[in-house]
Design an enzyme around this catalytic site. Structure first.
Site, short mmCIF file in Angstrom:
data_model
loop_
_atom_site.label_atom_id
_atom_site.label_comp_id
_atom_site.label_asym_id
_atom_site.label_seq_id
_atom_site.Cartn_x
_atom_site.Cartn_y
_atom_site.Cartn_z
N ASN A 6 0.85 -1.19 0.00
CA ASN A 6 0.00 0.00 0.00
C ASN A 6 0.89 1.24 0.00
O ASN A 6 1.63 1.48 0.96
CB ASN A 6 -0.90 -0.02 1.24
CG ASN A 6 -1.81 1.18 1.35
OD1 ASN A 6 -1.92 1.98 0.43
ND2 ASN A 6 -2.47 1.32 2.48
N LEU A 7 0.82 2.01 -1.06
CA LEU A 7 1.67 3.21 -1.15
C LEU A 7 1.09 4.41 -0.41
O LEU A 7 1.74 5.46 -0.34
CB LEU A 7 1.90 3.57 -2.63
CG LEU A 7 2.60 2.50 -3.48
CD1 LEU A 7 2.83 3.02 -4.89
CD2 LEU A 7 3.91 2.06 -2.84
N LYS A 8 -0.12 4.26 0.10
CA LYS A 8 -0.79 5.33 0.85
C LYS A 8 -0.66 6.66 0.08
O LYS A 8 -0.88 6.70 -1.12
CB LYS A 8 -0.21 5.42 2.27
CG LYS A 8 -0.39 4.12 3.05
CD LYS A 8 -0.06 4.28 4.52
CE LYS A 8 -0.34 3.00 5.27
NZ LYS A 8 -0.13 3.14 6.72
N HIS A 85 -9.75 0.47 5.48
CA HIS A 85 -8.42 0.59 6.07
C HIS A 85 -8.52 1.49 7.30
O HIS A 85 -9.38 2.37 7.38
CB HIS A 85 -7.44 1.17 5.05
CG HIS A 85 -6.02 1.14 5.51
ND1 HIS A 85 -5.48 2.11 6.32
CD2 HIS A 85 -5.02 0.24 5.28
CE1 HIS A 85 -4.22 1.83 6.56
NE2 HIS A 85 -3.91 0.70 5.96
N GLU A 133 -5.25 -5.54 11.33
CA GLU A 133 -4.19 -4.53 11.45
C GLU A 133 -4.43 -3.69 12.71
O GLU A 133 -5.16 -2.72 12.66
CB GLU A 133 -4.18 -3.59 10.25
CG GLU A 133 -3.67 -4.18 8.96
CD GLU A 133 -3.41 -3.07 7.94
OE1 GLU A 133 -2.26 -2.95 7.51
OE2 GLU A 133 -4.34 -2.34 7.59
N ILE A 138 0.60 0.12 13.17
CA ILE A 138 0.76 0.56 11.79
C ILE A 138 1.85 1.62 11.68
O ILE A 138 1.88 2.59 12.44
CB ILE A 138 -0.57 1.11 11.23
CG1 ILE A 138 -1.58 -0.04 11.09
CG2 ILE A 138 -0.37 1.79 9.88
CD1 ILE A 138 -2.96 0.40 10.65
N GLY A 173 3.35 -3.03 10.56
CA GLY A 173 4.75 -3.26 10.91
C GLY A 173 5.46 -4.33 10.11
O GLY A 173 6.62 -4.65 10.40
N ALA A 194 3.32 -1.21 3.94
CA ALA A 194 3.37 0.10 3.30
C ALA A 194 4.76 0.69 3.41
O ALA A 194 5.57 0.59 2.49
CB ALA A 194 2.32 1.03 3.93
#
Length: 215
Positions: A6-8, A85, A133, A138, A173, A194
């Site tokens: 996930n590149l956020k 998310h 998650e 995170i 993590g 990510a």
């Protein structure tokens, strides 16, 4: 094992990471996908990597300014979508609506959840997979599979109790092959990560290290 990067909204080279992810996937035989910002879906999909949307809205075609239409994500090249998310939380009814939207657009789905109880509730809605998650982990340096393995095992049990066809992934993590290996031993079918790749000085090395136990 399935690896979803996930590149956020990081200042990352989406196309460069997508190209690298495709190459590492081909070399290792491990399924790797990338979830970029909506505006970069088409560019990432053009690299040939499996491409996921970070979110789709629980709406159909119509007056929904600012929404992420599932059909638009699919037309841009998305193969699947994350839903709920921890950084894009939805109400239960909206999770259900987003799943309906994804089904219309023939997108694979992963619903994210904070804990095993939420995993069970999400699995009851019929996604392809759920991902546990814990928000407090995170973006950190310790993976959920290392910090609290019981959460992963309990999430797997919660999903199986509702619908054993729903895969369970874990996130928060995750950054190394050791983390990936631990997740698999706890019953997870894949991982979300990510910053471990998107913020890495060498994304190729980070991905290669991640999938090394599976190669």
């Amino acid at each position: 094992m399935f690896v979803l990067v996930n590149l956020k909204a990081y200042a990352a080279d989406a196309v460069g990471i997508a190209t690298t992810a495709r190459e590492v996937s081909e070399e290792s035989g491990v399924r790797i996908a990338v979830a970029p910002q909506a505006a970069r879906l088409a560019a990432v999909a053009d690299t040939g990597v499996e491409t996921w949307a970070q979110h789709v809205s629980p709406v159909e075609h119509g007056s929904h300014t600012g929404s992420t239409l599932a059909e638009a994500a699919a037309m841009a090249g998305a193969d699947g979508t994350l839903i709920n998310h921890s950084e894009r939380r939805l109400r239960l009814a909206d999770i259900d609506g987003a799943l309906d939207a994804a089904e219309r657009a023939e997108l694979e789905t992963i619903v994210c959840a904070n804990n095993p109880a939420q995993v069970g509730a999400a699995a009851a809605l019929g996604p392809d997979a759920v991902a546990v998650e814990p928000p407090e982990l995170i973006g950190g340096d310790v993976s959920v599979s290392q910090a609290d393995p019981d959460i992963v095992e309990d999430a797997v049990a919660a999903a199986e109790a509702v619908d054993d066809s729903v895969d369970v992934l874990c996130g928060a993590g995750i950054s190394s092959g050791e983390d990936l290996d631990a997740a698999g031993e706890l019953g997870a079918e894949g991982v979300l990560l990510a910053s471990g790749v998107a913020k890495a000085d060498d994304p190729r090395a980070a991905l290669a290290d991640l999938v090394e136990p599976l190669s």
